[in-house]
Design an enzyme around this catalytic site. Structure first.
Site, PDB file in Angstrom:
ATOM      1  N   GLY A 148      -8.526  -8.251  -0.588  1.00 28.87           N
ATOM      2  CA  GLY A 148      -7.411  -8.182   0.261  1.00 28.87           C
ATOM      3  C   GLY A 148      -6.792  -9.839   0.182  1.00 28.87           C
ATOM      4  NE  ARG A 187      -3.995  -1.996   1.884  1.00 24.28           N
ATOM      5  CZ  ARG A 187      -4.952  -2.403   2.927  1.00 24.28           C
ATOM      6  NH1 ARG A 187      -4.782  -1.785   4.110  1.00 24.28           N
ATOM      7  NH2 ARG A 187      -6.032  -3.094   2.570  1.00 24.28           N
ATOM      8  N   GLY A 197     -13.520  -3.792  -0.500  1.00 16.78           N
ATOM      9  CA  GLY A 197     -14.536  -3.464  -0.339  1.00 16.78           C
ATOM     10  C   GLY A 197     -15.207  -2.245  -1.587  1.00 16.78           C
TER      11      GLY A 197
HETATM   12  P1  ADP Z   1     -11.174 -11.035  -0.696  1.00 14.17           P
HETATM   13  O1  ADP Z   1     -10.665 -10.467   0.643  1.00 14.17           O
HETATM   14  O2  ADP Z   1     -10.313 -11.439  -1.856  1.00 14.17           O
HETATM   15  O3  ADP Z   1     -12.463 -10.191  -1.117  1.00 14.17           O
HETATM   16  P2  ADP Z   1     -13.288 -12.810   0.915  1.00 14.17           P
HETATM   17  O4  ADP Z   1     -12.794 -11.920   2.271  1.00 14.17           O
HETATM   18  O5  ADP Z   1     -14.265 -12.505   0.544  1.00 14.17           O
HETATM   19  O6  ADP Z   1     -12.062 -12.348  -0.181  1.00 14.17           O
HETATM   20  O7  ADP Z   1     -12.918 -14.420   1.393  1.00 14.17           O
HETATM   21  C1  ADP Z   1     -11.536 -14.914   1.632  1.00 14.17           C
HETATM   22  C2  ADP Z   1     -11.775 -15.979   2.666  1.00 14.17           C
HETATM   23  O8  ADP Z   1     -12.660 -17.081   2.106  1.00 14.17           O
HETATM   24  C3  ADP Z   1     -10.456 -16.603   2.856  1.00 14.17           C
HETATM   25  O9  ADP Z   1     -10.165 -16.564   4.250  1.00 14.17           O
HETATM   26  C4  ADP Z   1     -10.743 -18.076   2.595  1.00 14.17           C
HETATM   27  O10 ADP Z   1     -10.262 -18.917   3.514  1.00 14.17           O
HETATM   28  C5  ADP Z   1     -12.402 -18.111   2.513  1.00 14.17           C
HETATM   29  N1  ADP Z   1     -12.749 -19.270   1.898  1.00 14.17           N
HETATM   30  C6  ADP Z   1     -12.793 -19.469   0.668  1.00 14.17           C
HETATM   31  N2  ADP Z   1     -13.322 -20.618   0.297  1.00 14.17           N
HETATM   32  C7  ADP Z   1     -13.758 -21.282   1.428  1.00 14.17           C
HETATM   33  C8  ADP Z   1     -14.789 -22.293   1.848  1.00 14.17           C
HETATM   34  N3  ADP Z   1     -15.071 -23.433   0.597  1.00 14.17           N
HETATM   35  N4  ADP Z   1     -15.202 -22.637   3.047  1.00 14.17           N
HETATM   36  C9  ADP Z   1     -14.653 -21.587   3.971  1.00 14.17           C
HETATM   37  N5  ADP Z   1     -14.080 -20.601   3.755  1.00 14.17           N
HETATM   38  C10 ADP Z   1     -13.687 -20.289   2.667  1.00 14.17           C
HETATM   39 MG    MG Z   2     -11.070 -10.398   2.701  1.00 14.42          MG
END
Ligand code: ADP
Ligand code: MG
Length: 394
Positions: free
Chosen positions: A351, A36, A375
Site C-alpha cells: 500500500g 481499487r 499483505g
Molecule cells: P508497504 O505498505 O509498502 O508494504 P510498509 O507498510 O511495510 O510498506 O512500510 C511503510 C512505512 O514504513 C512508511 O509509513 C514509512 O514512513 C515507514 N518507514 C520507512 N523507512 C523508515 C525509517 N527509516 N524509519 C521509520 N519508518 C520508516
Molecule cells: Mg503499509
C-alpha cells in the site's frame, strides 16, 4: 496451478456474487482514490456484457461488526455508477429478506451493491450461517479482491462452500503474474525490501534466498539488520527482538552467495518533520538521539547500479519516511530506478509503496506488474496458500 476462470463461463442471466475490494479512502464523504475500483472494472464490464446479474460485495474500513454511518457504501456505489454510466443500486443490508427480494427483481446486466460486509461480526469470523445467507443470493461466486485473498472471511472464502467459485479477471491476472515470479526468472534477480515490520517481509526473503542475487534492504527494516550487524542505530525505529532472525537471514544469504546489501550511509535527523535538519552520515557514525530516516547518497548510487543491471526485480516497502520531504529522496530514486529498468521484469506491491510511487508522479505502467495486494502479495510470494486463491484454483 489451474485457475477457474470466468473467461469461458456462461454467465447469461446468472446471479453472480462478486467479492470486490472497494476498501477505498473517502474524504468528505467522497471517493478520494479510485485505484481499487478501476482495477476491478474489467471484471464488472465482462459480467455486464455477458448479461449476468451483478451483485457486488465489499468491506470498507474497520467497523468491527457494527453499523458505522461513515462506512456505508453509498458514495462508492455512486462513484461506480458514474464510471459504468448505469445505475448501481446500493442496498441497506448485505443479507436478509429485503436483499433477497431486490436480487430476485434484477434483470440481466443490472448491478447492485450490498452494504458493507463488515457491519456483521460474522464476516470476519467466517460464520457458516452468514456465509450461507450470502451464498443464497447467487448462483455463482466470483472473487476479484486479491487484496483480501489472505483473509478467511465469509465473503472471501466462506461462500465457496455453498456455490461454485471462480477467479475474477483481476484475481486471475494477479495469480498469473505472481506465480510466474515464483518460478525461474531471468537473473540477476534483485529483491528490494523496505518499510517497517520485519515479520511481514521475512517469509518472502526466506523463500527467495536460494535464488536471489541481490537483496537491497532499506527503511525501518534495514535498521533491524544494521543493529543485528552490530551498529548503533541511535533512536531509529528497529525491532530489537528480531535481531537474531535478521542475523540468520544474512548468514543464510551469505552461504548461498547472494549479495545482501544494507545502507552504508544514511540520512539522519532528530525529528520526523517537514523542516527537519538532516545529515548524510556513514552508518558507523550514528549515535545518541539520531534517527535513521532515509538512505544516504552513496548507498543510493550503489543500489541504482544494481537495479540497472537486474533482469528481475521485486520491490516492497519504502526505503525511508517518504511521507516527509526531507526523507523522501531515497524512495523516489529507487522508484525511478525500478521504473527505468525497461529490460527487467518488475513486480511491485504494498500500500505505502504504491502511494509513494503515485505521489512522485511515476506512471504505474512503467512496471511489469503492480500488485493490488500488500499483505496478500507478500504471503503469496512467501509460498503460503491464500484462502481466496485456494477456492479458485485446482
Ligand atoms: P508497504 O505498505 O509498502 O508494504 P510498509 O507498510 O511495510 O510498506 O512500510 C511503510 C512505512 O514504513 C512508511 O509509513 C514509512 O514512513 C515507514 N518507514 C520507512 N523507512 C523508515 C525509517 N527509516 N524509519 C521509520 N519508518 C520508516
Ligand atoms: Mg503499509
Amino acid at each position: 496451478m489451474k485457475i477457474k476462470s470466468i473467461k469461458n463461463l456462461d454467465l447469461n442471466g446468472k446471479k453472480v456474487l462478486v467479492r470486490v475490494d472497494f476498501n477505498v479512502p473517502l474524504e468528505d464523504g467522497k471517493v478520494a482514490d479510485d485505484t481499487r475500483i478501476q482495477a476491478t472494472l474489467p471484471t464488472i464490464h465482462h459480467l455486464i456484457e455477458n448479461k449476468a446479474k451483478v451483485i457486488l460485495m465489499t468491506h470498507l474500513g474497520r467497523p468491527d461488526g457494527k453499523v458505522v454511518d461513515e462506512l456505508k457504501l453509498d458514495p462508492v456505489a455512486d462513484y461506480l455508477s458514474k464510471l459504468l454510466s448505469q445505475p448501481v443500486r446500493k442496498l441497506n443490508e448485505c443479507v436478509g429478506d429485503k436483499v433477497k427480494a431486490a436480487v430476485d427483481k434484477m434483470d440481466p446486466g443490472d448491478v447492485i451493491m450490498l452494504e458493507n460486509t463488515r457491519f456483521h461480526i460474522e464476516e470476519e469470523n467466517c460464520d457458516e450461517n452468514f456465509s450461507k445467507q450470502l451464498a443464497d443470493l447467487g448462483d455463482i461466486f466470483i472473487i476479484d479482491s486479491f487484496g483480501t485473498a489472505h483473509r478467511k472471511h465469509a465473503s472471501t472464502y466462506g461462500i465457496a462452500k455453498y456455490i461454485p467459485a471462480y477467479a475474477g479477471l483481476l484475481m486471475e491476472k494477479e495469480i498469473n503474474a505472481l506465480t510466474e515470479i515464483t518460478k525461474e526468472t531471468p537473473s540477476p534477480l534483485t529483491i528490494i525490501m523496505g518499510g517497517s515490520k520485519i515479520e511481514t517481509k521475512i517469509g518472502l526473503m526466506r523463500n527467495f534466498l536460494n535464488r536471489t542475487d541481490y537483496f537491497l534492504v532499506g527503511g525501518g527494516l534495514a535498521n533491524t539488520f544494521l543493529s543485528a550487524s552490530g551498529f548503533n542505530v541511535g533512536k531509529s525505529l528497529y525491532e530489537a527482538d528480531k535481531t537474531e532472525l535478521a542475523q540468520e537471514i544474512m548468514l543464510e544469504s551469505e552461504v548461498l552467495e547472494g549479495e545482501f546489501l544494507l545502507p552504508e550511509d544514511v540520512i539522519v535527523a532528530d525529528e520526523i518533520s517537514d523542516d527537519a535538519k538532516t545529515l548524510d552520515l556513514p552508518v558507523r557514525d550514528v549515535i545518541g538521539d539520531m534517527q535513521i530516516l532515509d538512505m544516504g547518497k552513496k548507498t543510493l548510487e550503489k543500489f541504482e547500479e544494481v537495479i540497472a543491471k537486474s533482469k528481475t526485480i521485486i520491490w516492497n516497502g519504502p526505503v525511508g519516511v517518504f511521507e516527509k520531504k526531507p526523507f523522501s529522496e531515497g524512495t523516489r530514486r529507487i522508484a525511478q530506478a525500478v521504473a527505468n529498468a525497461k529490460d527487467a521484469k518488475t513486480i511491485i506491491g504494498g500500500g505505502d509503496t504504491i502511494d509513494a510511487i503515485k505521489e512522485f508522479g511515476i506512471d504505474l505502467n512503467s512496471f511489469t506488474h503492480v500488485s493490488t495486494g500488500g499483505g496478500a502479495m507478500l504471503q503469496f510470494l512467501e509460498g503460503t496458500e491464500l484462502p481466496g486463491v485456494k477456492i479458485v484454483t485446482e
